[in-house]
Write an enzyme that holds these catalytic residues in place. Sequence first.
Site, PDB file in Angstrom:
ATOM      1  N   CYS A   1      45.905   8.542  43.365  1.00 22.21           N
ATOM      2  CA  CYS A   1      44.835   9.082  44.205  1.00 22.21           C
ATOM      3  C   CYS A   1      43.991  10.009  43.340  1.00 22.21           C
ATOM      4  CB  CYS A   1      45.447   9.823  45.387  1.00 22.21           C
ATOM      5  SG  CYS A   1      44.260  10.546  46.512  1.00 22.21           S
TER       6      CYS A   1
ATOM      7  N   CYS B   1      35.845  18.543  57.223  1.00 21.36           N
ATOM      8  CA  CYS B   1      36.635  17.873  58.260  1.00 21.36           C
ATOM      9  C   CYS B   1      37.695  18.859  58.750  1.00 21.36           C
ATOM     10  CB  CYS B   1      37.278  16.607  57.715  1.00 21.36           C
ATOM     11  SG  CYS B   1      36.060  15.360  57.209  1.00 21.36           S
TER      12      CYS B   1
ATOM     13  N   CYS C   1      34.612  20.157  48.287  1.00 16.76           N
ATOM     14  CA  CYS C   1      34.125  19.161  49.246  1.00 16.76           C
ATOM     15  C   CYS C   1      33.087  19.813  50.158  1.00 16.76           C
ATOM     16  CB  CYS C   1      35.295  18.634  50.075  1.00 16.76           C
ATOM     17  SG  CYS C   1      34.893  17.199  51.092  1.00 16.76           S
TER      18      CYS C   1
ATOM     19  N   CYS D   1      41.500  18.699  57.696  1.00 19.12           N
ATOM     20  CA  CYS D   1      41.786  18.512  56.272  1.00 19.12           C
ATOM     21  C   CYS D   1      41.746  19.840  55.543  1.00 19.12           C
ATOM     22  CB  CYS D   1      40.759  17.546  55.667  1.00 19.12           C
ATOM     23  SG  CYS D   1      40.967  17.263  53.900  1.00 19.12           S
TER      24      CYS D   1
ATOM     25  N   CYS E   1      48.390  13.872  52.148  1.00 12.89           N
ATOM     26  CA  CYS E   1      47.008  13.648  52.552  1.00 12.89           C
ATOM     27  C   CYS E   1      46.399  14.923  53.140  1.00 12.89           C
ATOM     28  CB  CYS E   1      46.976  12.523  53.583  1.00 12.89           C
ATOM     29  SG  CYS E   1      45.313  12.104  54.143  1.00 12.89           S
TER      30      CYS E   1
ATOM     31  N   GLU F   1      42.590  17.769  41.417  1.00 12.47           N
ATOM     32  CA  GLU F   1      43.942  17.229  41.464  1.00 12.47           C
ATOM     33  C   GLU F   1      43.934  15.718  41.602  1.00 12.47           C
ATOM     34  OE1 GLU F   1      46.649  20.938  43.014  1.00 12.47           O
ATOM     35  OE2 GLU F   1      46.463  19.195  44.292  1.00 12.47           O
TER      36      GLU F   1
END
Length: 382
Positions: free
Chosen positions: A124, A135, A131, A138, A360, A110
């Site tokens: 962005c 985290c 990933c 997130c 975010c 994305e």
Amino acid sequence: MTTLISTLPEAAAPQRRRLFGLSRAALQSLFAADLGLAPKAAKMRASQVWQWIYSHGVREFDQMTNIGKALRAQMDALYDLSRPEVAERQVSQDGTRKYLIRFAPGIEAEAVFIPGVGRAGALCVSSQVGCTLNCTFCHTGTQALVRNLTAEEIIAQIIVCKDDLGEWPSSRDDRQLSNIVFMGMGEPLYNLDAVAQAIDIIADGEGISISRRRITVSTSGVVSQMRALGERTEAMLAISLHATHDALRNELVPINKKWPLDALLAACRDYPGTSNAKRITFEYVMLKGINDSDAEARELVRLLRGIPAKINLIPFNPWPDSPYECSSWDRIERFADIVNQAGYASPIRTPRGRDISAACGQLKSESVKERASARRRTETVS
């Protein structure tokens, strides 16, 4: 008489080579090898094609009017200017645009365009599919890494956005896309070669032409690659910080166990070109009762002493089953006041695109979940 019918499959047409993501030098070498051009002619044609695809956004070689018709036909037979599939496009009430881009079966990432950020608007971009960082605050980080994106696939995210915004030619004065931030899916410094190659293309003055000072790369703290990032790209640096001591950062940003705060901040002080005119951005997500006390604000100021810095305070974007809550607005403002009084700019980031899961830490998760749900419904019916 017996007629023999061949069962051999027809030879597949040769696949055309995609040009997005290639450097100028690579284009020149390709044209010399494929088209039989002398070095000087190959260099000239590479420059012309570069400007057509990155400055003018053309989709067909027939549009390249300063190249002869016969040569355009040769190029069209050999090379591909098509865009990847936009699997989903959503527009938020606040104007944020989210694109789910399919590069190949099962390979999707994305990109999010946010108006009113930077000089005019920021895109962005993602550097990986999935990933590895895990985290804990997130949602994007809950997805397993599939693979790194190529320079072509990074550039394609920008091309898709520019197409959607009508941002051609790149030289137009009123363009909405002025900044690029590597803050999408993935850790950019785990894919530095492709990220650096993409930045060289983005910053080229005869193409997309976005200054390196308007390109920001965010890292969770891959200390071993930070200096190389600065030397190879001259990009602005952002650090996903979120804690002022190792015990908490180990929990929030597990990469801290490999490169703790002392090592991370030393690498920040050593980042090439850092100055008051080129400050490092420290991102700090505000988690209620976790990292938002006055004492932590003061410790943050102490940690960053001597580093030209600004601090982005990010209200936490909640997601289902998250163990965290967002700090209250009063608490965030009090935290910002302490940092401001110490001389650091500390803007509070306004959450954008929450209604389309583009804020975010939210990238792709909802899209993946919705398609998985649709597949389950289809399987149930069948």
